[in-house]
Design an enzyme around this catalytic site. Structure first.
Site, PDB file in Angstrom:
ATOM      1  N   TYR A 223      37.885   2.880 -42.648  1.00  0.00           N
ATOM      2  CA  TYR A 223      37.336   1.803 -42.715  1.00  0.00           C
ATOM      3  C   TYR A 223      36.169   1.861 -43.272  1.00  0.00           C
ATOM      4  CZ  TYR A 223      40.359  -0.705 -39.595  1.00  0.00           C
ATOM      5  OH  TYR A 223      41.494  -1.483 -39.042  1.00  0.00           O
TER       6      TYR A 223
ATOM      7  N   LYS B  53      47.924  12.979 -37.459  1.00  0.00           N
ATOM      8  CA  LYS B  53      48.838  13.139 -38.389  1.00  0.00           C
ATOM      9  C   LYS B  53      48.267  14.533 -39.038  1.00  0.00           C
ATOM     10  CE  LYS B  53      52.555  12.169 -41.031  1.00  0.00           C
ATOM     11  NZ  LYS B  53      53.797  11.929 -40.402  1.00  0.00           N
TER      12      LYS B  53
ATOM     13  N   ASP C 206      53.471   8.832 -36.202  1.00  0.00           N
ATOM     14  CA  ASP C 206      54.807   8.218 -36.436  1.00  0.00           C
ATOM     15  C   ASP C 206      55.713   8.357 -35.274  1.00  0.00           C
ATOM     16  OD1 ASP C 206      54.877  11.032 -37.068  1.00  0.00           O
ATOM     17  OD2 ASP C 206      56.070  10.959 -38.591  1.00  0.00           O
TER      18      ASP C 206
ATOM     19  N   ASP D 174      44.074   0.790 -34.647  1.00  0.00           N
ATOM     20  CA  ASP D 174      44.389  -0.345 -35.153  1.00  0.00           C
ATOM     21  C   ASP D 174      45.542  -0.900 -34.889  1.00  0.00           C
ATOM     22  OD1 ASP D 174      43.508  -3.006 -36.067  1.00  0.00           O
ATOM     23  OD2 ASP D 174      44.084  -2.427 -37.939  1.00  0.00           O
TER      24      ASP D 174
ATOM     25  N   ASP E 115      48.127  -3.030 -31.782  1.00  0.00           N
ATOM     26  CA  ASP E 115      48.740  -4.221 -31.642  1.00  0.00           C
ATOM     27  C   ASP E 115      50.266  -3.700 -31.428  1.00  0.00           C
ATOM     28  OD1 ASP E 115      46.784  -5.675 -33.084  1.00  0.00           O
ATOM     29  OD2 ASP E 115      48.114  -6.398 -34.270  1.00  0.00           O
TER      30      ASP E 115
HETATM   31  C1  IPM Z   1      40.678  -5.385 -34.857  1.00  0.00           C
HETATM   32  C2  IPM Z   1      40.932  -6.368 -36.011  1.00  0.00           C
HETATM   33  C3  IPM Z   1      40.011  -5.545 -37.129  1.00  0.00           C
HETATM   34  C4  IPM Z   1      40.184  -4.080 -37.286  1.00  0.00           C
HETATM   35  C5  IPM Z   1      39.763  -6.523 -38.357  1.00  0.00           C
HETATM   36  C6  IPM Z   1      39.660  -8.045 -37.999  1.00  0.00           C
HETATM   37  C7  IPM Z   1      38.906  -5.887 -39.129  1.00  0.00           C
HETATM   38  O1  IPM Z   1      42.208  -6.120 -36.733  1.00  0.00           O
HETATM   39  O2  IPM Z   1      39.733  -5.443 -34.119  1.00  0.00           O
HETATM   40  O3  IPM Z   1      41.842  -4.668 -34.311  1.00  0.00           O
HETATM   41  O4  IPM Z   1      41.074  -4.022 -38.144  1.00  0.00           O
HETATM   42  O5  IPM Z   1      39.599  -3.526 -36.633  1.00  0.00           O
HETATM   43 MN    MN Z   2      43.681  -5.022 -35.360  1.00  0.00          MN
END
Ligand code: IPM
Ligand code: MN
Length: 362
Positions: free
Chosen positions: A142, A190, A223, A247, A251
């Site tokens: 990032y 990894k 993975d 990240d 999710d």
């Molecule tokens: C998160 C979001 C952010 C990230 C984006 C919006 C830059 O997806 O906070 O998880 O990737 O960190």
């Molecule tokens: Mn995210």
């Protein structure tokens, strides 16, 4: 206690879910005799529109002088459709994380019992799931330099870079949290391919051996972790990982709870901490009063617990959310064909439940 809270509602559904989180914190202040002062500032697309930049100096100053930050979401599809855009709302979030030194992102994943059958995963698989994802937040791909394109623009590159110092400071947070939970840290990396991952393993193991011998530490390739998260989520206690892996995996882990609209997070580091729902700006629902406010409200609960040490107050918020869910006072993402309540109706119900009022379904 008297506390100052910076409120950054941001874009999309941010303002409407944060309004409910603020109301809940006001209810807590009233019930437990605290004084919370809320001061607002812009971030993201709305800050670009007003000031030409996504994280204005005034917003940073407000954050720095506050005791905690409550943040909604940023992002606007008008920027996603324009890859040439010079300023993007996301830059505001990344700049805020970096300038506030928020290197540890905590994302708790625990299904509400009343929602076990709402998850797309089988009930028996997720029943024991209760994990804390600790994602490194200010390093890796990032932020690594160099990044960009070659002169002709035909090749693009990003750099993944980590120092021992960056790894150990977030690992300390993971071990400390594990000590309050089930004493188990899984480092996800990894290391079979990446040099940075091998430095993570070496550094995290040395830290465990030296300072946290009572914590069980194991390692998992990313993975495989992606697969284990949905097949055996109960395996994990604290899942420690670098920025991009965290990240993606957080999710994925969100699926376990049945709705991403339920997941709060905390970002901690050098000074003031920030609390935000992980669902993002969800622009399709902006202004419709349909988005789930529970993730934002639970972020408020994390704020009470982690920044103010208010355990009872945090529990009152979490219990109120659980009551709303048990009584079917949920937004459309969780309604499963039943009645869907609006963002503000769910928020009002939770505030009343916090106050201990007799709450009758609408
Ligand atoms: C998160 C979001 C952010 C990230 C984006 C919006 C830059 O997806 O906070 O998880 O990737 O960190
Ligand atoms: Mn995210």
């Amino acid at each position: 206690m008297k506390k100052n809270i910076a409120v950054l509602p941001g874009d999309g559904i941010g303002p409407e879910v944060i309004a409910q989180a603020v109301n809940t914190l006001k209810a807590i202040a009233q019930k437990f005799g605290h004084t919370f002062c809320f001061e607002y500032a812009e971030i993201g697309g709305c800050a670009i529109d007003k000031y030409g930049e996504p994280y204005p100096a005034a917003t940073h100053e407000l954050c720095m002088k506050s005791d905690a930050i409550l943040f909604g979401a940023i992002g606007d599809p008008k920027y996603d459709m324009d890859p040439q855009a010079k300023v993007r709302p996301e830059q505001g979030l990344l700049k805020m994380r970096k300038s506030l030194g928020l290197f540890a992102n905590l994302r708790p994943i625990r299904p509400f019992p009343a929602l076990l059958d709402r998850s797309p995963l089988k009930k028996e698989r997720i029943a024991g799931a209760d994990m804390m994802i600790v994602r490194e937040l200010t390093g890796g791909l990032y932020f690594g330099e160099p990044r960009g394109r070659n002169e002709s623009g035909t090749t693009a590159f990003d750099t993944c870079i980590y120092s021992k110092e960056e790894i150990s400071r977030v690992a300390v947070r993971a071990f400390e949290l594990a000590g309050l939970r089930k004493n188990h840290v899984t480092l996800v990396d990894k290391a079979n391919v990446l040099a940075t991952s091998r430095l993570w393993r070496e550094t995290v193991k040395a830290l465990r051996d030296e300072k946290y011998p009572q914590i069980k530490l194991d390692y998992m390739f990313v993975d495989n972790a992606a697969m284990q998260l949905v097949t055996a989520p109960g395996y994990f206690d604290v899942l420690l990982t670098e920025n991009l892996f965290g990240d993606i995996l957080s999710d994925e882990a969100g699926v376990i709870t049945g709705s991403i609209g339920l997941l709060p997070s905390a970002s901690a580091g050098e000074s003031v901490s920030l609390y935000e729902p992980i669902h993002g700006s969800y622009p399709q629902a902006a202004g419709k009063n349909t988005a789930n406010p529970v993730a934002a409200i639970l972020s408020g609960a994390m704020l009470l617990e982690y920044s103010f040490g208010m355990q009872k107050e945090a529990e009152a918020v979490t219990d109120a959310c659980a009551r709303a869910i048990e009584n079917g006072i949920v937004t459309e993402d969780l309604a499963a064909g039943g009645k869907a309540f609006s963002t503000s109706e769910v928020g009002e119900y939770i505030c009343k439940a916090v106050m201990g009022k007799q709450v009758t379904p609408f």
